[in-house]
Design a protein around this motif. Structure first.
Motif, PDB file in Angstrom:
ATOM      1  N   VAL A  71       0.843  -1.194   0.000  1.00 42.88           N
ATOM      2  CA  VAL A  71       0.000   0.000   0.000  1.00 42.88           C
ATOM      3  C   VAL A  71       0.885   1.254   0.000  1.00 42.88           C
ATOM      4  O   VAL A  71       1.860   1.333   0.745  1.00 42.88           O
ATOM      5  CB  VAL A  71      -0.952   0.008   1.212  1.00 42.88           C
ATOM      6  CG1 VAL A  71      -1.725   1.323   1.313  1.00 42.88           C
ATOM      7  CG2 VAL A  71      -1.918  -1.175   1.141  1.00 42.88           C
TER       8      VAL A  71
ATOM      9  N   GLU B 212      -0.957   4.434  -0.634  1.00 41.05           N
ATOM     10  CA  GLU B 212      -1.935   5.507  -0.413  1.00 41.05           C
ATOM     11  C   GLU B 212      -2.027   5.853   1.070  1.00 41.05           C
ATOM     12  O   GLU B 212      -1.988   4.975   1.935  1.00 41.05           O
ATOM     13  CB  GLU B 212      -3.308   5.049  -0.912  1.00 41.05           C
ATOM     14  CG  GLU B 212      -4.401   6.079  -0.723  1.00 41.05           C
ATOM     15  CD  GLU B 212      -5.735   5.579  -1.243  1.00 41.05           C
ATOM     16  OE1 GLU B 212      -6.410   6.353  -1.916  1.00 41.05           O
ATOM     17  OE2 GLU B 212      -6.090   4.412  -0.976  1.00 41.05           O
TER      18      GLU B 212
ATOM     19  N   ILE C 127       0.426   8.348  -7.524  1.00 41.48           N
ATOM     20  CA  ILE C 127       0.703   6.937  -7.766  1.00 41.48           C
ATOM     21  C   ILE C 127       0.647   6.657  -9.264  1.00 41.48           C
ATOM     22  O   ILE C 127       1.521   5.989  -9.818  1.00 41.48           O
ATOM     23  CB  ILE C 127      -0.309   6.059  -6.995  1.00 41.48           C
ATOM     24  CG1 ILE C 127      -0.199   6.302  -5.494  1.00 41.48           C
ATOM     25  CG2 ILE C 127      -0.119   4.588  -7.341  1.00 41.48           C
ATOM     26  CD1 ILE C 127      -1.368   5.758  -4.679  1.00 41.48           C
ATOM     27  N   SER C 128      -0.373   7.162  -9.942  1.00 49.23           N
ATOM     28  CA  SER C 128      -0.540   6.862 -11.373  1.00 49.23           C
ATOM     29  C   SER C 128       0.585   7.461 -12.212  1.00 49.23           C
ATOM     30  O   SER C 128       1.030   6.853 -13.189  1.00 49.23           O
ATOM     31  CB  SER C 128      -1.907   7.331 -11.874  1.00 49.23           C
ATOM     32  OG  SER C 128      -2.057   8.718 -11.688  1.00 49.23           O
TER      33      SER C 128
ATOM     34  N   ARG D  59       3.657   5.213 -11.863  1.00 47.06           N
ATOM     35  CA  ARG D  59       3.466   3.997 -12.672  1.00 47.06           C
ATOM     36  C   ARG D  59       3.670   4.283 -14.154  1.00 47.06           C
ATOM     37  O   ARG D  59       4.393   3.560 -14.836  1.00 47.06           O
ATOM     38  CB  ARG D  59       2.055   3.436 -12.457  1.00 47.06           C
ATOM     39  CG  ARG D  59       1.811   2.860 -11.080  1.00 47.06           C
ATOM     40  CD  ARG D  59       0.333   2.494 -10.874  1.00 47.06           C
ATOM     41  NE  ARG D  59      -0.256   1.835 -12.015  1.00 47.06           N
ATOM     42  CZ  ARG D  59      -0.084   0.552 -12.318  1.00 47.06           C
ATOM     43  NH1 ARG D  59       0.652  -0.215 -11.548  1.00 47.06           N
ATOM     44  NH2 ARG D  59      -0.661   0.036 -13.374  1.00 47.06           N
TER      45      ARG D  59
ATOM     46  N   THR E 229      -5.557  -1.975   3.726  1.00 48.24           N
ATOM     47  CA  THR E 229      -6.367  -1.393   2.660  1.00 48.24           C
ATOM     48  C   THR E 229      -5.667  -0.155   2.110  1.00 48.24           C
ATOM     49  O   THR E 229      -4.848   0.471   2.790  1.00 48.24           O
ATOM     50  CB  THR E 229      -7.772  -0.977   3.150  1.00 48.24           C
ATOM     51  OG1 THR E 229      -7.627   0.000   4.184  1.00 48.24           O
ATOM     52  CG2 THR E 229      -8.553  -2.160   3.677  1.00 48.24           C
ATOM     53  N   GLY E 230      -6.022   0.187   0.895  1.00 51.87           N
ATOM     54  CA  GLY E 230      -5.474   1.361   0.238  1.00 51.87           C
ATOM     55  C   GLY E 230      -4.908   0.994  -1.127  1.00 51.87           C
ATOM     56  O   GLY E 230      -4.698  -0.181  -1.437  1.00 51.87           O
ATOM     57  N   ARG E 231      -4.684   2.012  -1.932  1.00 51.85           N
ATOM     58  CA  ARG E 231      -4.141   1.784  -3.282  1.00 51.85           C
ATOM     59  C   ARG E 231      -2.717   1.265  -3.205  1.00 51.85           C
ATOM     60  O   ARG E 231      -1.917   1.723  -2.392  1.00 51.85           O
ATOM     61  CB  ARG E 231      -4.155   3.078  -4.096  1.00 51.85           C
ATOM     62  CG  ARG E 231      -5.525   3.405  -4.663  1.00 51.85           C
ATOM     63  CD  ARG E 231      -5.538   4.630  -5.528  1.00 51.85           C
ATOM     64  NE  ARG E 231      -4.678   4.477  -6.693  1.00 51.85           N
ATOM     65  CZ  ARG E 231      -4.218   5.510  -7.393  1.00 51.85           C
ATOM     66  NH1 ARG E 231      -4.525   6.736  -7.053  1.00 51.85           N
ATOM     67  NH2 ARG E 231      -3.452   5.305  -8.434  1.00 51.85           N
ATOM     68  N   ARG E 232      -2.449   0.352  -4.091  1.00 45.79           N
ATOM     69  CA  ARG E 232      -1.116  -0.228  -4.199  1.00 45.79           C
ATOM     70  C   ARG E 232      -0.442   0.335  -5.441  1.00 45.79           C
ATOM     71  O   ARG E 232      -1.103   0.723  -6.392  1.00 45.79           O
ATOM     72  CB  ARG E 232      -1.216  -1.750  -4.259  1.00 45.79           C
ATOM     73  CG  ARG E 232      -1.599  -2.336  -2.903  1.00 45.79           C
ATOM     74  CD  ARG E 232      -2.115  -3.756  -2.975  1.00 45.79           C
ATOM     75  NE  ARG E 232      -2.237  -4.358  -1.655  1.00 45.79           N
ATOM     76  CZ  ARG E 232      -3.177  -4.072  -0.764  1.00 45.79           C
ATOM     77  NH1 ARG E 232      -4.076  -3.149  -1.024  1.00 45.79           N
ATOM     78  NH2 ARG E 232      -3.210  -4.672   0.415  1.00 45.79           N
TER      79      ARG E 232
ATOM     80  N   VAL F 206      -0.329  -3.472  -9.693  1.00 48.70           N
ATOM     81  CA  VAL F 206      -1.615  -4.165  -9.745  1.00 48.70           C
ATOM     82  C   VAL F 206      -1.540  -5.317 -10.749  1.00 48.70           C
ATOM     83  O   VAL F 206      -0.645  -5.360 -11.598  1.00 48.70           O
ATOM     84  CB  VAL F 206      -2.764  -3.196 -10.128  1.00 48.70           C
ATOM     85  CG1 VAL F 206      -2.933  -2.101  -9.084  1.00 48.70           C
ATOM     86  CG2 VAL F 206      -2.542  -2.586 -11.498  1.00 48.70           C
TER      87      VAL F 206
END
Length: 183
Positions: free
Chosen positions: A15, A17, A121-122, A125, A147-150, A153
């Motif tokens: 995670v 986020e 994050i994006s 990536r 929990t949270g954005r990784r 993916v």
């Protein structure tokens, strides 16, 4: 050629986020020193829209004693967005008007220090998988966030990395810096 870097606080389960929710008890002096070293090298910021909007609401009004506020406020900031338009309010902020990868490749060829990717994050990536990110620093905290954005993916392309640097801190964090592996 200028280097493009990104640094992310990272939980053991991947995670990235909202690290403020899970990193507070393991942030230590070594991580602080590493952030200070990064701030000495970076003289240009790349940001995504969401991170820009969040930071533009906070950092211009943050207490003047905060070292990160003193670093980020005067820095030239280039914002990647498909929805923002017009002039950006936060000082030294500029909207990227050409394709992101073309803009970043040109920025890397310009004069200056390192370029840092912040609060997106994006963006990290996209630039990593485009082959434009020179170093990715993952500050792995000894915590499972749950929990949270990784950062990564299912469906991401197979991408070989090379360890550039590693450090263990006094509170058990691992600072791992990777670059794309040649060939």
């Amino acid at each position: 050629m200028r280097r493009l870097m990104a640094g992310l606080f990272y939980s053991v389960d991947g995670v990235v986020e909202s690290p403020n929710l899970w990193q507070f008890d393991s942030f230590d002096d070594e991580l602080g020193a590493g952030m200070g070293q990064m701030m000495e090298r970076v003289d240009t910021a790349l940001m995504g829209r969401v991170g820009y909007e969040q930071w533009a609401d906070y950092w211009p009004n943050a207490a003047g004693e905060d070292p990160f506020g003193a670093f980020i406020n005067p820095l030239p900031k280039y914002v990647a967005s498909r929805t923002l338009s017009g002039e950006l309010a936060w000082q030294n902020s500029h909207l990227i008007k050409e394709p992101l990868e073309d803009f970043v490749a040109g920025l890397k060829r310009s004069d200056g220090g390192e370029i840092g990717v912040f609060a997106s994050i994006s963006l990290v990536r996209q630039l990593l998988f485009a082959g434009l990110l020179d170093s990715l620093m993952l500050m792995v905290h000894p915590v499972i966030a749950g929990t949270g954005r990784r950062l990564f993916v299912d469906g991401d392309p197979l991408t070989r990395l090379e360890l550039q640097e590693s450090q263990q801190t006094s509170k058990g964090n691992m600072v791992l810096t990777y670059g794309l592996r040649a060939g």
